[in-house]
Enzyme design. Structure first.
Site, PDB file in Angstrom:
ATOM      1  N   ASP A  29       0.862  -1.172   0.000  1.00  0.00           N
ATOM      2  CA  ASP A  29       0.000   0.000   0.000  1.00  0.00           C
ATOM      3  C   ASP A  29       0.899   1.221   0.000  1.00  0.00           C
ATOM      4  O   ASP A  29       2.048   1.130   0.397  1.00  0.00           O
ATOM      5  CB  ASP A  29      -0.784   0.081   1.320  1.00  0.00           C
ATOM      6  CG  ASP A  29      -1.954  -0.848   1.344  1.00  0.00           C
ATOM      7  OD1 ASP A  29      -2.369  -1.288   0.273  1.00  0.00           O
ATOM      8  OD2 ASP A  29      -2.443  -1.119   2.457  1.00  0.00           O
ATOM      9  N   ASP A  85      -5.041  -3.511   4.731  1.00  0.00           N
ATOM     10  CA  ASP A  85      -5.518  -3.091   6.043  1.00  0.00           C
ATOM     11  C   ASP A  85      -7.035  -3.192   6.200  1.00  0.00           C
ATOM     12  O   ASP A  85      -7.531  -3.319   7.303  1.00  0.00           O
ATOM     13  CB  ASP A  85      -5.043  -1.659   6.358  1.00  0.00           C
ATOM     14  CG  ASP A  85      -5.267  -0.711   5.189  1.00  0.00           C
ATOM     15  OD1 ASP A  85      -6.020  -1.097   4.264  1.00  0.00           O
ATOM     16  OD2 ASP A  85      -4.711   0.399   5.190  1.00  0.00           O
ATOM     17  N   ASP A 141      -9.581  -6.465   2.113  1.00  0.00           N
ATOM     18  CA  ASP A 141      -8.257  -6.914   1.717  1.00  0.00           C
ATOM     19  C   ASP A 141      -8.011  -8.355   2.138  1.00  0.00           C
ATOM     20  O   ASP A 141      -7.050  -8.989   1.707  1.00  0.00           O
ATOM     21  CB  ASP A 141      -7.175  -6.033   2.364  1.00  0.00           C
ATOM     22  CG  ASP A 141      -7.107  -4.659   1.719  1.00  0.00           C
ATOM     23  OD1 ASP A 141      -7.492  -4.561   0.539  1.00  0.00           O
ATOM     24  OD2 ASP A 141      -6.676  -3.709   2.383  1.00  0.00           O
TER      25      ASP A 141
HETATM   26  P1  ATP Z   1      -3.482   2.837   0.074  1.00  0.00           P
HETATM   27  O1  ATP Z   1      -4.214   1.693  -0.526  1.00  0.00           O
HETATM   28  O2  ATP Z   1      -2.164   3.085  -0.502  1.00  0.00           O
HETATM   29  O3  ATP Z   1      -3.511   2.897   1.555  1.00  0.00           O
HETATM   30  P2  ATP Z   1      -5.300   5.011  -0.036  1.00  0.00           P
HETATM   31  O4  ATP Z   1      -5.426   5.125   1.427  1.00  0.00           O
HETATM   32  O5  ATP Z   1      -4.976   6.235  -0.787  1.00  0.00           O
HETATM   33  O6  ATP Z   1      -4.268   4.042  -0.552  1.00  0.00           O
HETATM   34  P3  ATP Z   1      -8.081   4.598  -0.200  1.00  0.00           P
HETATM   35  O7  ATP Z   1      -8.194   4.684   1.260  1.00  0.00           O
HETATM   36  O8  ATP Z   1      -8.881   3.644  -0.958  1.00  0.00           O
HETATM   37  O9  ATP Z   1      -6.611   4.373  -0.613  1.00  0.00           O
HETATM   38  O10 ATP Z   1      -8.377   6.073  -0.749  1.00  0.00           O
HETATM   39  C1  ATP Z   1      -8.576   6.309  -2.116  1.00  0.00           C
HETATM   40  C2  ATP Z   1      -9.019   7.727  -2.327  1.00  0.00           C
HETATM   41  O11 ATP Z   1     -10.226   7.961  -1.648  1.00  0.00           O
HETATM   42  C3  ATP Z   1      -8.046   8.776  -1.802  1.00  0.00           C
HETATM   43  O12 ATP Z   1      -7.129   9.163  -2.771  1.00  0.00           O
HETATM   44  C4  ATP Z   1      -8.969   9.929  -1.442  1.00  0.00           C
HETATM   45  O13 ATP Z   1      -9.203  10.733  -2.575  1.00  0.00           O
HETATM   46  C5  ATP Z   1     -10.248   9.250  -1.077  1.00  0.00           C
HETATM   47  N1  ATP Z   1     -10.373   9.128   0.361  1.00  0.00           N
HETATM   48  C6  ATP Z   1      -9.517   8.559   1.213  1.00  0.00           C
HETATM   49  N2  ATP Z   1      -9.955   8.607   2.473  1.00  0.00           N
HETATM   50  C7  ATP Z   1     -11.155   9.221   2.416  1.00  0.00           C
HETATM   51  C8  ATP Z   1     -12.131   9.575   3.390  1.00  0.00           C
HETATM   52  N3  ATP Z   1     -11.981   9.303   4.666  1.00  0.00           N
HETATM   53  N4  ATP Z   1     -13.237  10.221   2.972  1.00  0.00           N
HETATM   54  C9  ATP Z   1     -13.416  10.495   1.675  1.00  0.00           C
HETATM   55  N5  ATP Z   1     -12.552  10.196   0.743  1.00  0.00           N
HETATM   56  C10 ATP Z   1     -11.415   9.573   1.079  1.00  0.00           C
END
Ligand code: ATP
Length: 967
Positions: free
Chosen positions: A348, A658, A662
């Site tokens: 990730d 996480d 997953d």
């Molecule tokens: P990784 O898989 O590397 O941890 P990540 O945390 O960026 O990646 P996601 O959590 O799926 O992956 O987030 C994807 C997208 O969703 C982010 O780029 C952001 O734009 C949006 N996002 C993340 N967290 C939130 C949230 N709490 N509320 C709304 N949108 C969110």
């Protein structure tokens, strides 16, 4: 009625009772839970919330089990035979042979017992570390406790991704869905609610209950624990589940196989030796027959490395403890060797490769953009206009409103605790709270809005919304959303521009996307914020789609800097031929930019999107994973496909995860890696390894450790096998070539080079301390300088076997030559008697084993390189030498082992003869090194590094075209 009065806990079906009645029955306050003192009392009364496994084996059974080994039976026979012979011959003095063999049997058992206990201890410690946790409310305070500490009556708080720690009756549930597959086999998550059931229902239909061992797939809830431990539904079927015994790892299976093959070969050799002695030496007395028989038995016992599986467990267990000290909690010993051969790490981005400390750095609206300075969670920083010319009027107001909406659509909290600014919840959401304070609007809206509904965030949807009743609009409800801008845009029809709301046309959309791309290319994580005011003050019915026709308020850019140690770890991994893949839900440009900053080599040069993956079939995906190292806007479903494709390509895959979803990818990866801090319980249960610090560098450190352990296992295998082969060859050749070396039968004895007790002694000496010390050899610097081991590589390959036999031959030659040197007759004329000559030969063989311990530390590196690096090994060698001196010089041991004191000159002679093993192997290593160098010069992969422990038969595994070049 208090629970203790209700007889068995499961006697009342709580699903048929009102939730308030259940709380009352268990003495639980629905708000503040149980009191801490009451919890303690109940813990004492009900015991830990555990499924009781088969009762622990009593120590005496464990001790006895050490004797349950065919080889030990053989020794018992040997004891019986020698006692019988001693009795037949008039029972003069002590039956030394029998006593020595008995002592050796006991010593072996003690060794086995101690090592087994050690390994068991380590496994238990690990179980404690990876124990599941539950959130409870006690005395009004919410806390996380190990699920094992739950008691009936505890007030549990359930959230997405939690593992349900005990059976419980729901008091509240919001959009709660629980996956009960582990209990009912039903794969679809079950929707839960609080209402009482009209009649008794089957397990899968008790919608107002949650059960231990299941997992919250979505939503939140509160429940009062009704049953723990064996009283839970899981406990009822626990007998079916109690087969938690650790399966032997592939390594242990292979070692077991080697042991058995070797054992069979040795039994044959022992039989041949005994037969040869009986036939050629002319057996006349019972004593002679017994000597021949004992020799055969001891040879068989000595040559079979029966202690290997235990030593391997101990070495793995020690390695696992070291890994835990470095924040990598490996749940199974066998994962250690898989880790060592990992060829791809899929990681990730957020929080693992990056710090996961989010700072909102940019706010972009239709009026223009603002830059917010400052880092971390301290509310210190300035807000500056980012564009050319004067700041447009109304920009600040709109930015403040945007950030305020962002705060509304989130669940994080932020505040100062003991002078430190801390957050709770999702750091992305907390970033909005900090920015709001920097914009000078700290707690705005606290009284104005009342949350009336939520559409939660999921990695699949990549957005979330809340429904709030707005006091300033007369309590009317608004939808406030935030999410990945490209996703959110599809739900927007309007855009805010100062006080106006204008239609969002194609040009407007393009402008927004362009802004987002610019932010992403600057490594910002981007989020859009939007809203819609509804007309009524009623929140829409559940299930009614509300995320449409939204007004885009603007976009923010969040800084999440790469972890400084991650770049080093990526470099380390690539040097070790391990590919790093970044798989993230973030924007492709953000992903690519961070990948570049970290040195993740992406041969394709651009991130592949989840939607691109959807268009590829399995063959196309296999092609793609060869070229792409960065994957963006993916969902957990894509992770699973990436794992499958990589495995089909022959890779051994470590994959991080996480979230709840997953779990399947974590399960099917060779090593699923869960996050200890930010990960859900479900992902932790599915994983094989847990990162206590969520840090990518820890995965690489664990790979390094895994490789080190594996190479140590090879070291002591090399050592033990060559020692055993040396013993067998000495006796075998000694008997066959007795005449050549001047070995003649003494009066009443037999012409054998070594006696049974001496062979057993050598075995005991070498199998214990030096072998164990080799298992903790410090890892050589080059463990990360060679390509990963491929699946098909043998632990003991041809090169090693050849070395083992060669070293064995040299040992036998040195021992027999010493015998010849000292004995009259043979090739060289000597003047010692057999007792003296045998003592010298015996000592040569012991010392040769000790020299060989120095050899065995590497297949190709000189023993003099880092000679003193392993102090345990020197301690073990010193101890062994001391014991041998005792056996040669102490009168009572002289009698037991049929030895006699040697002079200093004789000791020196023995040491010189024994050292030939060292010189021979040094020469062999030199030749191997030369061969390795010329092969490398010719560009042939395989042995790669000079110091490789790999066999010469192994092809290089599938490699990353860019990263996987051998060091
Ligand atoms: P990784 O898989 O590397 O941890 P990540 O945390 O960026 O990646 P996601 O959590 O799926 O992956 O987030 C994807 C997208 O969703 C982010 O780029 C952001 O734009 C949006 N996002 C993340 N967290 C939130 C949230 N709490 N509320 C709304 N949108 C969110």
């Amino acid at each position: 009625m208090a629970p203790e009065e209700s007889g068995t806990l499961a006697s009342v079906d709580a699903s048929l009772e009102e939730s308030a009645a259940v709380a009352l029955r268990f003495g639980t306050d629905p708000e503040s839970g149980l009191g801490v003192a009451e919890v303690r009392r109940r813990q004492e009364r009900f015991g830990p919330n555990e499924l009781v496994e088969a009762p622990p084996e009593p120590t005496w059974v464990k001790v006895l089990r050490q004797f349950r080994d065919p080889l030990i039976y053989l020794l018992f026979v040997a004891i019986a035979v020698s006692v019988a012979a001693w009795a037949l011959e008039g029972a003069h003095g002590w039956p030394y042979d029998a006593l020595v063999i008995a002592a050796i049997v006991v010593a072996n058992a003690v060794l086995g017992f101690v090592q087994e206990a050690r390994a068991e201890h380590a496994v238990q410690a690990l179980e404690r570390m990876s124990a599941t946790m539950s959130t409870v409310v006690r005395d009004g305070a919410q806390e996380r406790v190990p699920s094992r500490d739950l008691v009936p009556g505890d007030l549990m708080v359930l959230g997405e991704g939690d593992a349900v720690g005990a059976d419980a009756r729901l008091l509240a549930a919001t959009a709660l869905q629980v996956s009960e597959a582990s209990l009912t086999g039903e794969s679809e998550a079950v929707r839960k609610q609080v209402e009482v059931l009209a009649e008794p229902a089957a397990l899968g239909d008790r919608q107002n209950m949650v059960f231990q061992g299941t997992a919250v797939a979505q939503g939140v809830g509160r429940a009062v624990v009704t049953a723990t431990g064996m009283h839970t539904e899981m406990g009822q079927i626990a007998d079916l589940l109690l087969t938690t015994e650790e399966e032997p790892s592939p390594l242990q299976v292979e070692i077991g196989h080697i042991g058995r093959t070797l054992g069979l070969a040795v039994l044959v050799i022992a039989a041949v030796v005994t037969a040869t002695v009986l036939l050629t030496a002319g057996v006349h007395t019972a004593q002679q027959a017994v000597t021949a028989l004992l020799l055969g038995v001891s040879l068989a016992v000595a040559a079979v490395p029966e202690g290997l599986p235990t030593i391997i467990s101990v070495v793995l267990a020690l390695g696992v403890q070291r890994m835990a000290a470095r924040n990598a909690i490996v749940k199974r010993l066998s994962s250690v060797e898989t880790l060592g051969s990992a060829s791809v790490i899929c990681s990730d981005k957020t929080g693992t490769l990056t710090r996961g400390e989010m700072t909102l750095g940019r706010v972009v609206t239709a009026l223009g953009g603002l830059t917010v300075t400052g880092a971390g969670y301290r509310p210190e920083g300035a807000v500056e206009y980012a564009g050319p010319g004067p700041e447009p009027p109304g920009l600040r107001e709109q930015a403040t409103e945007l950030v305020g909406y962002g705060c509304l659509a989130g669940n994080a909290t932020w505040g100062e605790v003991d002078g430190e600014w801390e957050i709770q919840g999702d750091p992305t959401e907390a970033a909005f709270l900090v920015a709001r304070a920097k914009l000078g609007n700290g707690s705005a809206g606290a009284d104005r809005y009342r949350r009336v509904g939520e559409v939660p965030f999921t990695s699949e949807r990549k957005m979330m919304s809340v429904l709030v009743a707005d006091a300033e609009r007369g309590g009317r409800v608004s939808v406030v959303s935030k999410g990945a801008p490209d996703v959110l845009l599809d739900h927007c029809a309007w855009v805010q521009s100062g006080p106006d709301v204008v239609a969002l046309d194609q040009a407007g959309r393009r402008r927004v996307l362009h802004e987002v791309e610019q932010l992403s290319a600057d490594a910002f994580r981007t989020l859009g914020v939007a809203y819609r005011h509804l007309d009524g003050d009623q929140s829409p019915e559940p299930g009614v789609e509300v995320e449409h026709d939204l007004v885009l308020s603007g976009v923010v850019g969040i800084i999440d800097p790469p972890r400084p140690e991650a770049a080093l770890a990526v470099a380390d991994a690539s040097r070790a031929g391990v590919r790093v893949l970044m798989i993230t839900g973030d924007h492709p440009l953000t992903a690519s930019r961070i990948a570049r900053d970290l040195g993740v080599v992406d041969p394709a040069g651009r991130a592949l999107r989840g939607t691109d993956l959807d268009e590829l079939d399995d063959v196309g995906l296999r092609e793609a994973v060869r070229r792409h190292s960065v994957y963006a806007r993916v969902t957990p479903r894509h992770k699973q496909r990436i794992v499958d494709a990589l495995q089909a390509e022959g890779h051994i895959v470590a994959m991080t995860g996480d979230g709840v979803n997953d779990a399947p990818a974590l399960k099917s990866a060779d090593i699923g890696v869960a996050m200890g801090r930010s990960g859900t319980e479900v992902s932790r249960e599915a994983a094989r390894m847990i990162l206590a610090d969520d840090n990518f560098a820890t995965i690489v450190a664990a790979v390094r450790e895994g490789r080190g352990i594996f190479s140590n296992i090879k070291k002591f295998l090399r050592y033990l096998l060559s020692s055993n082969v040396g013993e067998v060859l000495t006796v075998f050749l000694g008997v066959v070539l007795a005449g050549v070396v001047g070995l003649t039968a003494p009066a009443g004895g037999l012409a054998v080079p070594l006696l049974a007790t001496q062979i057993l002694w050598i075995n005991l000496l070498t199998d214990s301390a030096p072998a164990l010390a080799m298992g903790v050899d410090p890892e050589s610097e080059d463990v990360m300088a060679r390509p990963p081991r491929s699946r098909s590589d043998r632990v003991v390959d041809l090169t090693m076997w050849r070395g083992v036999v060669e070293v064995g031959l040299v040992m036998a030659a040195a021992t027999l030559l010493t015998l010849d040197l000292m004995l009259p007759g043979g090739l060289v004329e000597g003047d010692s008697n057999l007792l003296h000559a045998r003592t010298a030969a015996f000592t040569v063989l012991v010392l040769a084993q000790l020299f060989n311990a120095l050899n065995a530390r590497s297949e190709t590196v000189s023993a003099f390189h880092g000679l003193f690096a392993n102090r345990w090994l020197w301690a073990a060698l010193g101890l062994s030498l001391l014991l041998q001196v005792a056996v040669v010089h102490l009168p009572f041991l002289n009698r037991a082992f049929t030895t006699t004191p040697l002079t200093v000159q004789e000791w020196l002679l023995c040491a010189g003869m024994a050292s030939t093993v060292l010189w021979f192997v040094e020469l062999r290593k030199l030749v191997l090194r030369r061969a390795g160098a010329s092969r490398l010069g010719a560009g042939i992969p395989g042995e790669g590094s000079l110091t490789s422990d790999r066999g010469d038969t192994a092809p290089t595994p599938v490699q990353d075209p860019v990263q996987g070049q051998p060091g």
